[in-house]
Scaffold this motif. Structure first.
Motif, mmCIF file in Angstrom:
data_model
loop_
_atom_site.group_PDB
_atom_site.id
_atom_site.type_symbol
_atom_site.label_atom_id
_atom_site.label_comp_id
_atom_site.label_asym_id
_atom_site.label_seq_id
_atom_site.Cartn_x
_atom_site.Cartn_y
_atom_site.Cartn_z
ATOM 1 N N GLN A 54 -3.192 15.634 -2.518
ATOM 2 C CA GLN A 54 -1.896 15.769 -3.119
ATOM 3 C C GLN A 54 -0.912 15.279 -2.073
ATOM 4 O OE1 GLN A 54 -0.863 16.020 -6.324
ATOM 5 N NE2 GLN A 54 1.240 15.700 -5.639
ATOM 6 N N LEU A 55 -1.310 15.945 -0.761
ATOM 7 C CA LEU A 55 -0.373 15.536 0.332
ATOM 8 C C LEU A 55 -0.483 14.083 0.688
ATOM 9 C CD1 LEU A 55 -1.207 18.716 2.862
ATOM 10 C CD2 LEU A 55 1.025 18.177 1.482
ATOM 11 N N ARG A 56 -1.658 13.396 0.597
ATOM 12 C CA ARG A 56 -1.632 12.088 0.747
ATOM 13 C C ARG A 56 -0.979 11.386 -0.164
ATOM 14 N NH1 ARG A 56 -6.149 9.644 3.382
ATOM 15 N NH2 ARG A 56 -7.628 11.144 4.509
ATOM 16 N N ILE A 57 -0.822 11.688 -1.553
ATOM 17 C CA ILE A 57 -0.183 11.076 -2.365
ATOM 18 C C ILE A 57 1.462 11.168 -2.088
ATOM 19 C CG2 ILE A 57 0.782 11.090 -4.913
ATOM 20 C CD1 ILE A 57 -2.544 11.727 -5.621
ATOM 21 N N ASP A 58 1.693 12.433 -1.882
ATOM 22 C CA ASP A 58 3.113 12.868 -1.442
ATOM 23 C C ASP A 58 3.576 11.834 -0.400
ATOM 24 O OD1 ASP A 58 3.247 14.628 -3.524
ATOM 25 O OD2 ASP A 58 2.936 16.299 -2.316
ATOM 26 N N THR A 60 2.157 9.137 0.660
ATOM 27 C CA THR A 60 2.672 7.632 0.311
ATOM 28 C C THR A 60 3.637 7.588 -0.368
ATOM 29 O OG1 THR A 60 -0.019 7.547 0.176
ATOM 30 C CG2 THR A 60 1.606 5.709 -1.049
ATOM 31 N N ARG A 61 4.106 8.457 -1.434
ATOM 32 C CA ARG A 61 5.351 8.102 -1.985
ATOM 33 C C ARG A 61 6.731 8.443 -1.171
ATOM 34 N NH1 ARG A 61 3.932 12.341 -7.120
ATOM 35 N NH2 ARG A 61 2.669 10.975 -8.226
ATOM 36 N N LEU A 62 6.522 9.230 -0.051
ATOM 37 C CA LEU A 62 7.433 9.174 0.934
ATOM 38 C C LEU A 62 7.737 7.940 1.806
ATOM 39 C CD1 LEU A 62 7.081 12.824 2.308
ATOM 40 C CD2 LEU A 62 8.971 12.041 0.903
ATOM 41 N N LYS A 63 6.499 7.436 2.055
ATOM 42 C CA LYS A 63 6.643 6.190 2.785
ATOM 43 C C LYS A 63 7.054 5.190 1.919
ATOM 44 C CE LYS A 63 2.475 6.680 5.590
ATOM 45 N NZ LYS A 63 0.955 6.139 5.907
ATOM 46 N N VAL A 64 6.968 4.846 0.738
ATOM 47 C CA VAL A 64 7.584 4.125 -0.233
ATOM 48 C C VAL A 64 8.875 4.335 -0.180
ATOM 49 C CG1 VAL A 64 7.735 3.192 -2.525
ATOM 50 C CG2 VAL A 64 5.424 3.695 -1.518
ATOM 51 N N ASP A 65 9.297 5.527 -0.416
ATOM 52 C CA ASP A 65 10.759 5.721 -0.711
ATOM 53 C C ASP A 65 11.637 5.500 0.594
ATOM 54 O OD1 ASP A 65 10.328 6.743 -3.159
ATOM 55 O OD2 ASP A 65 10.383 8.728 -2.629
ATOM 56 N N ASN A 66 10.967 5.638 1.775
ATOM 57 C CA ASN A 66 11.566 5.451 3.233
ATOM 58 C C ASN A 66 11.621 4.002 3.367
ATOM 59 O OD1 ASN A 66 12.427 5.871 5.776
ATOM 60 N ND2 ASN A 66 10.487 5.300 6.529
ATOM 61 N N GLN A 67 10.569 3.232 2.913
ATOM 62 C CA GLN A 67 10.931 1.695 3.201
ATOM 63 C C GLN A 67 11.826 1.371 1.941
ATOM 64 O OE1 GLN A 67 9.369 -0.299 5.053
ATOM 65 N NE2 GLN A 67 10.476 -1.704 4.623
ATOM 66 N N LEU A 68 12.035 1.686 0.926
ATOM 67 C CA LEU A 68 13.236 1.487 0.082
ATOM 68 C C LEU A 68 14.511 1.739 0.760
ATOM 69 C CD1 LEU A 68 11.905 2.647 -3.467
ATOM 70 C CD2 LEU A 68 11.923 0.392 -2.564
ATOM 71 N N LEU A 69 14.518 2.663 1.251
ATOM 72 C CA LEU A 69 15.808 3.111 1.980
ATOM 73 C C LEU A 69 16.103 2.097 3.120
ATOM 74 C CD1 LEU A 69 15.812 6.985 1.893
ATOM 75 C CD2 LEU A 69 17.116 5.610 0.641
ATOM 76 N N ARG A 70 14.957 1.823 3.714
ATOM 77 C CA ARG A 70 15.268 0.707 5.066
ATOM 78 C C ARG A 70 15.710 -0.564 4.377
ATOM 79 N NH1 ARG A 70 13.014 1.523 9.893
ATOM 80 N NH2 ARG A 70 11.833 3.854 10.198
ATOM 81 N N MET A 400 -1.623 1.632 -1.212
ATOM 82 C CA MET A 400 -1.658 2.731 -0.843
ATOM 83 C C MET A 400 -2.635 3.729 -1.311
ATOM 84 S SD MET A 400 1.073 2.738 1.195
ATOM 85 C CE MET A 400 2.506 1.823 1.363
ATOM 86 N N PRO A 401 -3.908 3.711 -0.727
ATOM 87 C CA PRO A 401 -4.908 4.273 -1.160
ATOM 88 C C PRO A 401 -4.744 6.008 -0.932
ATOM 89 C CG PRO A 401 -5.525 3.424 0.815
ATOM 90 C CD PRO A 401 -4.323 2.851 0.259
ATOM 91 N N ALA A 402 -5.023 6.975 -1.811
ATOM 92 C CA ALA A 402 -4.654 8.255 -1.683
ATOM 93 C C ALA A 402 -5.633 8.965 -1.418
ATOM 94 C CB ALA A 402 -3.836 8.866 -3.066
ATOM 95 N N THR A 403 -6.949 8.779 -1.695
ATOM 96 C CA THR A 403 -8.160 9.446 -1.468
ATOM 97 C C THR A 403 -9.111 8.910 -0.555
ATOM 98 O OG1 THR A 403 -9.323 8.553 -3.235
ATOM 99 C CG2 THR A 403 -8.124 10.367 -3.922
#
Length: 555
Positions: A54-58, A60-70, A400-403
């Motif tokens: 779950q932390l990996r998935i979170d 990954t989502r944070l990385k995507v959100d951060n890239q969208l903000l960038r 973005m592999p999560a497992t």
């Protein structure tokens, strides 16, 4: 009463039946407690694994959100978005150092190659005491650069002929507006090749001793370049006619405080840049058409319409026994309107306009047998098309592999693709008919793998459907497997954009595209851009043949 623990090492034969029962009971209790602890540890381990996933998935989502903000910040600043993944190392990892080093010239050792063109000789005297014997000279070649202003007053003779006409002695070649051709050559070289801004170029010239304004420097860089523009257009035409392949790419550009796009079209011996407000397929086809403005409805145009799956009823209205030629857009649109096609509907008219331009391209012999190699951008998918393997493999980096299992699947597929790419490079160096079938079967095996990781499987299926474009090298071994050359050529545009921002006038935009394209073409042909500028400006002692003829001869 606490039970007495018996040492396990004690021999069972010396124990009584009661003590033996107590020993067995104690061992069973310890085993039960161990089983309970193991179950608790397994449950805890599973909980930690689930929490880690779950932390990996979170993450990954944070990385995507951060890239969208960038990307949003970059968009607000009118900057291009930064890719969310690192560049692929497939090309370097699959390179054969022994093969790659064969084409490189051996490094020169010893004296430099310019010692035969010494410009002047100076004899240096030594302070030798009386009675010394002269033993000759010891030569030392020194290279230096002299940068100084050369202000010349030309006294032009004036004569009046018997019939009253005034005759004035002409100025030397290249002198215009009180400035010499070498000064203009210097400005063009530093601005195009050295990425020096107009402000810094003006400051440099003033510091050296040349009194010149920034406005005059801009005139040097943007005006009176008709000869360069014509040669740049001729280079593109020669390349599209003779080259066996072209690689294409584009990047963002700023012009007139608006977002434009610069498209690169290049081959092994030529390069051209064109900046336009759009990067659509219609714009790309217009660039391939060059300076022609006509539209042609011929077999190539109708084949294009069939590939685009245009309504057959509309296509049938345009068919004619002979090819139809239109001088420009106006008569072409009038013809479409007369055939009942709504020319005011952008979605309807676009494929017909593209087909008309593609027909003109084929009519003029452009992109005859050339393969267009691109990064899979939709606007470049015309004619005989091939895909860049580096960009195809780079899609794996976007996942973005999560497992751990998904990570392992991605790494395994990347390894398989890298080995296959290395085999394609070996085939390109030494084509063989026997290897074609084996490579096709190997491709099918790799891209038909299903791992259970949905996004990875979808990507493999997508790439598998592009088999013909990815394996174009099997039928045309002369084409490259990637578009790295286009990305290197575009780097000059990107650097200029970062340093100088954008262009303001149309002449400035055209000057940037033409001079950068000619500079890259000179580099690919092994010519000195400095000598090229001197020859075209009427100065220098290094004549250079027209670049289009050299490009056509090298193809």
């Amino acid at each position: 009463m606490t039970k007495r623990r018996l040492p396990i090492a004690e021999h069972a034969d010396t124990l009584s039946l009661k003590a033996l029962r107590e020993l067995v009971t104690g061992l069973m209790e310890r085993a039960d407690r161990a089983d309970i602890r193991i179950e608790k540890l397994e449950a805890e381990n599973q909980r930690l694994r689930d929490e880690n996933d779950q932390l990996r998935i979170d993450n990954t989502r944070l990385k995507v959100d951060n890239q969208l903000l960038r990307d949003e910040i970059a968009r607000l600043k009118n900057l291009p978005p930064r890719p969310p993944f690192k560049p692929s190392g497939m090309e370097q990892a699959t390179s054969d150092t022994m093969v790659a080093g064969k084409d490189k010239p051996a490094r020169r050792r010893g004296p430099k190659g310019d010692t035969r063109r010494v410009m002047r000789i100076e004899v240096l005297s030594a302070n030798a005491p009386p009675g010394s014997r002269f033993k000759g000279y010891r030569d030392c070649v020194v290279r230096d650069l002299i940068v100084r202003p050369d202000v010349v007053r030309y006294r032009r003779e004036c004569w009046v002929t018997p019939d009253g006409h005034m005759i004035i002695a002409p100025l030397p070649a290249g002198v215009k507006g009180g400035y010499g051709a070498n000064l203009r050559r210097f400005c063009l070289m530093l601005h195009s090749h050295g990425q020096v801004t107009t402000q810094r170029l003006t400051t440099l010239l003033n510091d050296v001793g040349v009194e010149i304004s920034k406005r005059q420097v801009i005139r040097f860089l943007t005006q009176g370049l008709d000869g360069f523009h014509a040669e740049d257009a001729a280079v593109l035409h020669a390349g599209l006619v003779s080259a066996p392949f072209v690689t294409v790419d584009d990047t963002g550009a700023r012009h007139g405080n608006r977002n434009f796009h610069t498209t690169q079209i290049g081959g092994e011996y030529f390069c051209a840049f064109r900046t336009a407000p759009s990067k659509s397929r219609l714009n790309f086809l217009a660039l391939l058409r060059g300076n022609y403005q006509d539209y042609v409805l011929n077999d190539a145009a109708f084949t294009f319409l069939e590939d685009r799956q245009v309504d057959p009823a509309l296509v049938a209205r345009l068919r004619a026994p002979e090819p139809q030629h239109f001088a420009n857009q106006v008569p072409f649109l009038e013809h479409l309107a007369a055939k009942g096609i709504d020319i005011f509907d952008g979605q309807t008219i676009r494929p017909f306009a593209e087909a008309g331009i593609w027909g003109a391209i084929r009519h003029h012999g452009l992109v005859g047998n050339a393969v267009i190699v691109s990064d899979d951008a939709g606007q470049f998918r015309v004619g005989t098309h091939a895909l860049c393997w580096v960009h195809a493999e780079r899609l794996l980096h976007k996942l973005m592999p999560a497992t751990p299992g998904q990570v392992k699947h991605v790494e395994t597929l990347r390894t398989l693709i890298w080995h296959f790419y290395k085999a394609l490079k070996a085939y390109r160096r030494k084509p063989s008919r026997n290897a074609v079938r084996g490579l096709q079967i190997r491709f099918d095996r790799i891209f038909s793998i299903r791992t259970g990781y949905g996004e990875l499987d979808a990507l493999l299926g997508r790439l598998g459907r592009r088999k013909a474009e990815l394996l174009r090298v099997l039928e045309r071994p002369e084409i490259p497997l990637h578009t790295n050359a286009s990305e290197r050529d575009l780097r000059g545009i990107v650097i200029k954009r970062k340093i100088s921002g954008g262009t303001v006038s149309r002449s400035g935009r055209q000057a940037r595209d033409s001079l950068l394209g000619l500079m890259k073409t000179c580099q690919k042909l092994g010519l000195s851009f400095w000598h090229y500028l001197g020859d075209r400006l009427g100065i220098g002692d290094h004549p250079i043949a027209p670049l289009p003829s050299i490009v056509a001869a090298r193809a």
